[in-house]
Design a protein around this motif. Structure first.
Motif, PDB file in Angstrom:
ATOM      1  N   SER A  39      49.969  41.479  18.327  1.00 40.75           N
ATOM      2  CA  SER A  39      48.670  41.979  18.772  1.00 40.75           C
ATOM      3  C   SER A  39      47.665  40.833  18.806  1.00 40.75           C
ATOM      4  CB  SER A  39      48.197  43.094  17.840  1.00 40.75           C
ATOM      5  OG  SER A  39      48.108  42.620  16.513  1.00 40.75           O
ATOM      6  N   GLY A  40      46.436  41.177  19.150  1.00 41.43           N
ATOM      7  CA  GLY A  40      45.395  40.160  19.222  1.00 41.43           C
ATOM      8  C   GLY A  40      45.462  39.401  20.532  1.00 41.43           C
ATOM      9  N   SER A  41      44.903  38.214  20.515  1.00 44.86           N
ATOM     10  CA  SER A  41      44.861  37.398  21.726  1.00 44.86           C
ATOM     11  C   SER A  41      45.686  36.131  21.545  1.00 44.86           C
ATOM     12  CB  SER A  41      43.407  37.043  22.060  1.00 44.86           C
ATOM     13  OG  SER A  41      42.848  36.310  20.983  1.00 44.86           O
ATOM     14  N   ILE A  42      45.891  35.425  22.635  1.00 46.83           N
ATOM     15  CA  ILE A  42      46.589  34.143  22.572  1.00 46.83           C
ATOM     16  C   ILE A  42      45.570  33.110  22.102  1.00 46.83           C
ATOM     17  CG2 ILE A  42      47.790  32.368  23.891  1.00 46.83           C
ATOM     18  CD1 ILE A  42      48.560  34.591  25.875  1.00 46.83           C
ATOM     19  N   PRO A  43      45.840  32.435  20.986  1.00 43.80           N
ATOM     20  CA  PRO A  43      44.848  31.476  20.487  1.00 43.80           C
ATOM     21  C   PRO A  43      44.724  30.264  21.411  1.00 43.80           C
ATOM     22  CG  PRO A  43      46.837  31.400  19.141  1.00 43.80           C
ATOM     23  CD  PRO A  43      47.009  32.525  20.114  1.00 43.80           C
ATOM     24  N   SER A  44      43.507  29.826  21.630  1.00 41.53           N
ATOM     25  CA  SER A  44      43.279  28.652  22.483  1.00 41.53           C
ATOM     26  C   SER A  44      43.955  27.416  21.904  1.00 41.53           C
ATOM     27  CB  SER A  44      41.781  28.410  22.656  1.00 41.53           C
ATOM     28  OG  SER A  44      41.175  28.172  21.392  1.00 41.53           O
ATOM     29  N   GLN A  45      44.176  27.395  20.588  1.00 38.97           N
ATOM     30  CA  GLN A  45      44.813  26.257  19.928  1.00 38.97           C
ATOM     31  C   GLN A  45      46.242  26.022  20.419  1.00 38.97           C
ATOM     32  OE1 GLN A  45      43.080  28.644  18.490  1.00 38.97           O
ATOM     33  NE2 GLN A  45      41.590  27.755  17.077  1.00 38.97           N
ATOM     34  N   LEU A  46      46.841  27.024  21.046  1.00 39.53           N
ATOM     35  CA  LEU A  46      48.184  26.837  21.600  1.00 39.53           C
ATOM     36  C   LEU A  46      48.173  25.704  22.628  1.00 39.53           C
ATOM     37  CD1 LEU A  46      51.090  27.931  21.530  1.00 39.53           C
ATOM     38  CD2 LEU A  46      50.444  29.524  23.328  1.00 39.53           C
ATOM     39  N   GLY A  47      47.036  25.459  23.225  1.00 39.46           N
ATOM     40  CA  GLY A  47      46.885  24.365  24.179  1.00 39.46           C
ATOM     41  C   GLY A  47      47.021  22.988  23.557  1.00 39.46           C
ATOM     42  N   ASN A  48      47.020  22.909  22.226  1.00 35.71           N
ATOM     43  CA  ASN A  48      47.210  21.629  21.532  1.00 35.71           C
ATOM     44  C   ASN A  48      48.677  21.236  21.419  1.00 35.71           C
ATOM     45  OD1 ASN A  48      44.452  21.490  21.070  1.00 35.71           O
ATOM     46  ND2 ASN A  48      44.607  22.460  19.073  1.00 35.71           N
ATOM     47  N   CYS A  49      49.565  22.140  21.705  1.00 28.81           N
ATOM     48  CA  CYS A  49      51.014  21.897  21.559  1.00 28.81           C
ATOM     49  C   CYS A  49      51.525  21.186  22.807  1.00 28.81           C
ATOM     50  CB  CYS A  49      51.752  23.216  21.321  1.00 28.81           C
ATOM     51  SG  CYS A  49      51.229  24.081  19.847  1.00 28.81           S
ATOM     52  N   ASN A  73      46.201  22.396  29.265  1.00 31.43           N
ATOM     53  CA  ASN A  73      46.481  21.100  28.635  1.00 31.43           C
ATOM     54  C   ASN A  73      47.978  20.860  28.467  1.00 31.43           C
ATOM     55  OD1 ASN A  73      43.722  20.690  28.310  1.00 31.43           O
ATOM     56  ND2 ASN A  73      43.717  21.590  26.265  1.00 31.43           N
ATOM     57  N   LEU A  74      48.789  21.865  28.705  1.00 34.43           N
ATOM     58  CA  LEU A  74      50.227  21.777  28.451  1.00 34.43           C
ATOM     59  C   LEU A  74      50.936  21.139  29.655  1.00 34.43           C
ATOM     60  CD1 LEU A  74      50.720  25.279  26.811  1.00 34.43           C
ATOM     61  CD2 LEU A  74      50.331  23.071  25.687  1.00 34.43           C
ATOM     62  N   SER A  75      50.792  19.849  29.782  1.00 33.85           N
ATOM     63  CA  SER A  75      51.285  19.135  30.966  1.00 33.85           C
ATOM     64  C   SER A  75      52.805  19.123  31.077  1.00 33.85           C
ATOM     65  CB  SER A  75      50.751  17.704  30.966  1.00 33.85           C
ATOM     66  OG  SER A  75      51.130  17.031  29.780  1.00 33.85           O
ATOM     67  N   ASN A  76      53.527  19.423  30.004  1.00 37.06           N
ATOM     68  CA  ASN A  76      54.991  19.467  30.048  1.00 37.06           C
ATOM     69  C   ASN A  76      55.533  20.871  30.311  1.00 37.06           C
ATOM     70  OD1 ASN A  76      55.580  16.688  29.468  1.00 37.06           O
ATOM     71  ND2 ASN A  76      54.828  17.079  27.415  1.00 37.06           N
ATOM     72  N   LEU A  77      54.642  21.849  30.445  1.00 43.69           N
ATOM     73  CA  LEU A  77      55.066  23.238  30.598  1.00 43.69           C
ATOM     74  C   LEU A  77      55.845  23.441  31.892  1.00 43.69           C
ATOM     75  CD1 LEU A  77      54.802  25.925  29.044  1.00 43.69           C
ATOM     76  CD2 LEU A  77      52.843  26.441  30.493  1.00 43.69           C
ATOM     77  N   GLU A  78      57.048  23.993  31.748  1.00 42.38           N
ATOM     78  CA  GLU A  78      57.905  24.273  32.901  1.00 42.38           C
ATOM     79  C   GLU A  78      58.069  25.768  33.152  1.00 42.38           C
ATOM     80  OE1 GLU A  78      61.572  22.304  31.949  1.00 42.38           O
ATOM     81  OE2 GLU A  78      60.671  20.309  32.095  1.00 42.38           O
ATOM     82  N   ARG A  79      57.966  26.554  32.093  1.00 40.94           N
ATOM     83  CA  ARG A  79      58.184  28.001  32.227  1.00 40.94           C
ATOM     84  C   ARG A  79      57.258  28.745  31.272  1.00 40.94           C
ATOM     85  NH1 ARG A  79      64.036  30.773  32.768  1.00 40.94           N
ATOM     86  NH2 ARG A  79      63.308  32.899  32.988  1.00 40.94           N
ATOM     87  N   PHE A  80      56.561  29.750  31.813  1.00 41.55           N
ATOM     88  CA  PHE A  80      55.626  30.554  31.019  1.00 41.55           C
ATOM     89  C   PHE A  80      55.811  32.001  31.428  1.00 41.55           C
ATOM     90  CE2 PHE A  80      50.871  31.548  30.235  1.00 41.55           C
ATOM     91  CZ  PHE A  80      51.179  32.113  29.010  1.00 41.55           C
TER      92      PHE A  80
END
Length: 99
Positions: A39-49, A73-80
């Motif tokens: 539950s809740g929201s996706i934390p913005s801090q996930l963008g630090n990974c 910020n997740l420049s390596n992200l390939e799949r979401f």
């Protein structure tokens, strides 16, 4: 845990929120927490990974809010994957600009 690279916690009826501390996991490259009761929201801090390549938060109907623009910020992200959630709004431009 700062060197943790992968989290696989699918289909466990896991409840609660995604903690903001997740942003300190700089080596994390795979986050699969789909098919739970988060539950809740996706934390913005996930963008630090910065190492994240694959995120699956799908089938968590209690997730609320919008996608944080910091995910751009997740420049390596390939799949979401984020289908079957309670998220609302539009996909931020920062995410759409990922290459």
């Amino acid at each position: 845990l700062l060197n943790l690279e992968q989290v696989h916690i699918q289909v466990n009826f896991l409840t609660g929120i995604i903690p903001t501390e997740i942003g300190s996991l700089r080596a994390l490259n795979l986050l699969m927490i789909d098919s739970n009761k988060i539950s809740g929201s996706i934390p913005s801090q996930l963008g630090n990974c910065q190492s994240l390549k694959h995120i699956d938060i799908s089938v968590n109907l209690r997730l609320r809010g919008t996608l944080p623009s910091e995910l751009g910020n997740l420049s390596n992200l390939e799949r979401f994957e984020f289908y079957d959630t309670g998220l609302t709004g539009t996909i931020p431009d920062e995410i759409c600009s990922l290459r």
